[in-house]
Write a protein that holds these residues in place. Sequence first.
Motif, short mmCIF file in Angstrom:
data_model
loop_
_atom_site.label_atom_id
_atom_site.label_comp_id
_atom_site.label_asym_id
_atom_site.label_seq_id
_atom_site.Cartn_x
_atom_site.Cartn_y
_atom_site.Cartn_z
N GLN A 124 0.86 -1.27 0.06
CA GLN A 124 -0.01 0.20 0.16
C GLN A 124 0.79 1.23 -0.21
O GLN A 124 0.30 2.36 -0.70
CB GLN A 124 -0.85 0.37 1.57
N PRO A 172 2.26 3.08 -4.24
CA PRO A 172 1.91 3.94 -4.81
C PRO A 172 1.30 5.79 -4.06
O PRO A 172 2.02 6.54 -4.86
CB PRO A 172 0.13 3.62 -5.24
N GLN A 222 5.25 6.63 -4.75
CA GLN A 222 4.80 7.08 -6.28
C GLN A 222 4.67 8.83 -6.57
O GLN A 222 4.97 9.57 -7.10
CB GLN A 222 4.28 6.39 -7.18
#
Length: 238
Positions: free
Chosen positions: A37, A40, A43
């Motif tokens: 989790q 992302p 990112q």
Amino acid sequence: MHILVIDGHHVEAEFREKFGPTHEYSFIEADYESDAQWAPIQQALNLAIITANVAFCFCDALSSRSQYYLLKDTKCPIFIEILREFLADAHHEGLNGQPTQMLFGFCGLPTLLNRRLLEVSLYDEANREKLAETCSALGTDYRVVADRVGLVTPRVICQIINEACFTVQEGTATMQDVDLGMKLGTNYPKGPFAWANAIGVERVYAVLEALWQDTHDERYKVCPLLKRQALRGEPFAV
């Protein structure tokens, strides 16, 4: 300006109203339970940090990996919501004592963010000029207060709510009576119980509990009525 906001979705509307539509906003939730989790989120942070001119990190993010990541890898001014700890504590936990150029505290509780003055604290007195420059670019006036748990306004408002809870618990008045009396008698925008609901009863409890642990001042000893509502996750019935 490009404003990066970590864990601020609960006040997104108030935040946008406070700073206005001329800025670019990136709201990123940093809550995660596993490395999968986190990927992302990392990112999204990587992309936002590249162009962010200022970052606001709300209290929910203070215990997450995002705080360390944000403080470590960005050079822009960083505002951390100060409710349960000192700004110096957040700096130490995030950077292990390594210096950072521009770190500030701020009051971001719901209903207390969108005011004429942005309530802030300083980690380094040398950053006063940068604070003035940043707030000017954000289009807000500001007031520097001491770096302490709860800053000023949250400490005062939460203490008023706590006293109101003791008044009701002792049977002196009803919640409705207290709210009406405070609005008419002191010209407050909301009564203590309606205000607690708007802020979030759990947040009020968290501020008071942190103040009690920090000071052991009887003024901040949490009323059982408030604690019960917070632990149940329930608003006051007003």
